[in-house]
Scaffold this motif. Structure first.
Motif, PDB file in Angstrom:
ATOM      1  N   CYS A 251      -5.254  -3.939  -3.184  1.00 42.84           N
ATOM      2  CA  CYS A 251      -6.427  -3.670  -2.369  1.00 42.84           C
ATOM      3  C   CYS A 251      -7.626  -4.000  -3.242  1.00 42.84           C
ATOM      4  O   CYS A 251      -7.837  -3.373  -4.290  1.00 42.84           O
ATOM      5  N   SER A 270       4.627   0.594  -1.102  1.00 45.27           N
ATOM      6  CA  SER A 270       3.568   0.227  -0.149  1.00 45.27           C
ATOM      7  C   SER A 270       4.122  -0.110   1.229  1.00 45.27           C
ATOM      8  O   SER A 270       3.407  -0.011   2.232  1.00 45.27           O
ATOM      9  N   THR A 274       1.857   2.697   3.421  1.00 44.02           N
ATOM     10  CA  THR A 274       0.602   2.144   3.932  1.00 44.02           C
ATOM     11  C   THR A 274       0.491   2.371   5.434  1.00 44.02           C
ATOM     12  O   THR A 274       1.323   1.899   6.212  1.00 44.02           O
ATOM     13  N   ARG A 429      -5.304  -3.555   2.368  1.00 45.97           N
ATOM     14  CA  ARG A 429      -4.066  -3.462   1.608  1.00 45.97           C
ATOM     15  C   ARG A 429      -3.178  -4.622   2.056  1.00 45.97           C
ATOM     16  O   ARG A 429      -2.774  -4.699   3.213  1.00 45.97           O
ATOM     17  N   CYS A 446     -10.647   0.893  -0.568  1.00 44.13           N
ATOM     18  CA  CYS A 446     -10.061   1.077  -1.895  1.00 44.13           C
ATOM     19  C   CYS A 446     -11.100   1.049  -3.005  1.00 44.13           C
ATOM     20  O   CYS A 446     -10.782   0.745  -4.146  1.00 44.13           O
TER      21      CYS A 446
END
Length: 448
Positions: A251, A270, A274, A429, A446
């Motif tokens: 990110c 992730s 996420t 992301r 982020c």
């Protein structure tokens, strides 16, 4: 136009692996993989900072926003030529990174910052013995009790297309660059191994990398490089496969971030953690790159389908390379001109002179506000990506009385594929799932 040429390093080869090379890869994994150790078996996450931020050791104190964007646009042009040079099998490389992480090399660990680059496979760092290395951090190999040179008769030297030039039979490779510095830019490096320490005390006890001994031109001031490309046996992804399974995500922090950082995460976490993650297939047009299919772009109320005749070898969409080192998203012609003209019509403001390659710019009085038309990218797999406003219209220059803003997309010209640049990747992301052959994208703030 600029072109960067590989002299003798197979790390950057874009050609796909043959069955024989696959077998050698397995033997390489057996040799190197047995040396992998970690005190943290899960994912690890690095702070990912802009090379121009206040916390970066490579920040130029006299740089301005205008001068930085000017340099990004120049280097984007050179990078595009390098990415899509023909023949692809000869390889391509370019040092144009915007984001860095900190790694520990050696025993005891010496902290070295390196550029994170999603289209590179090479891994090399500047060493103390390097000629013309002007970076603020150099690796002192003589202070590491675990440092070793890789010999010329080793499998790793053969895999790296290395050569022998010294009496000690150490393996050397060369990277040559032909860009705005002509043939002045290059790096020579000794293929080496040492312990690599990462976040969370995870480490590799025999990590293979290049210890640079000569650098010229654009490389004199450059940090090291951690290539996250997927096309090499000696890439960072391949060497850490047993730890992280060739899955990573990042990110990127905002372009306006002065001291905050984004994150680079290694491992499969992730994929499940996420929120709102949607996937698009990973295309195989460029085996080294992360390439996805773009179906259409929406600008405000206008919707532009990618015509079949522009889609090259991707019958269901325009192939687009995701690149952490290209600043601004580049679209092929005449598709870009259609998108740009729609944007201009809907802005309904008087344009000013272009800012280099950014050809749609406006001057706004200080304190004024401007709202750009909504831009949505439609990728294969029904992934619709709503580009944040600050990544659609960016400030390129500012004075006390006014500030100039430009449409943050540009033309790729003819003969090149489109590139998804890091300005449009900010506050997203992006998950690279190589085994699953897919890319996941979700909105995420982020700036930490």
């Amino acid at each position: 136009m600029a072109m960067l040429v590989l002299q003798s390093l197979a790390l950057l080869s874009l050609s796909c692996c043959s069955s024989s090379s696959a077998e050698s890869l397995e033997s390489f994994k057996e040799e190197v993989g047995s040396n992998i150790s970690t005190t943290n078996a899960g994912d690890i996450t690095f702070p990912l900072i802009s090379i121009h931020s206040d916390v970066s050791p490579f920040r130029l104190s006299n740089s301005t926003r205008s001068s930085r964007i000017t340099e990004w646009l120049k280097s984007d042009t050179h990078r595009q030529q390098a990415l899509f040079q023909i023949p692809l099998a000869s390889g391509a490389a370019t040092i144009n990174g915007k984001y860095i992480i900190k790694l520990g090399f050696g025993t005891p660990a010496q902290n070295i910052y390196a550029i994170v680059d999603t289209v590179e496979n090479a891994v090399w760092i500047p060493c103390k013995s390097c000629q013309n290395c002007k970076t603020p951090q150099l690796f002192e190999s003589q202070k590491s009790s675990t440092f070793k040179h890789i010999s010329c008769d080793s499998d790793q030297c053969e895999q790296a297309n290395g050569i022998c030039i010294d009496d000690d039979k150490s393996c050397t490779f060369k990277l040559g660059y032909a860009d705005k510095y002509a043939n002045e830019s290059k790096v020579d490096a000794l293929l080496s191994s040492d312990e690599l320490t990462m976040e969370g005390n995870a480490y590799l006890s025999r990590f293979i990398f290049g210890c640079s001994t000569v650098r010229r031109g654009i490389l004199e001031d450059a940090p090291g490089v951690i290539g996250l490309g997927r096309g090499s046996k000696l890439s960072f992804l391949s060497q850490t496969e047993s730890m992280f399974g060739k899955v990573f995500s990042h990110c990127l922090p905002s372009i306006d971030s002065k001291s905050s950082s984004g994150t680079l995460s290694l491992g499969k976490g992730s994929l499940s953690s996420t929120q709102g993650l949607r996937f698009t297939p990973l295309l195989q047009n460029y085996p080294n790159y992360y390439c996805v299919g773009l179906i259409a772009i929406r600008v405000g109320n206008d919707h532009f389908l990618m015509p079949q005749e522009y889609s090259g070898s991707t019958p269901t969409g325009l192939q687009m390379v995701i690149d952490s080192g290209t600043a601004f998203t580049r679209l092929v012609e005449p598709f870009y001109s259609q998108v740009r003209d729609s944007f201009r019509r809907q802005m309904k403001l008087t344009r000013i002179e272009p800012f280099r390659n950014l050809d749609t710019c406006y001057r706004i009085p200080s304190g004024g506000k401007v709202v750009a038309p909504r831009v949505v990218l439609h990728f294969q797999g029904k992934l619709f990506l709503d580009i944040p406003q600050e990544s659609v219209l960016i400030t390129v220059d500012e004075k006390q009385e006014w500030f100039d803003v430009c449409f943050a997309f540009t033309s790729a010209g003819s003969g090149f594929d489109s590139v998804f640049g890091n300005t449009q990747q900010q506050k997203l992301r992006i998950v690279y799932d190589v085994p699953g052959s897919r890319i996941g994208i979700a909105q995420e703030n982020c700036d930490h």
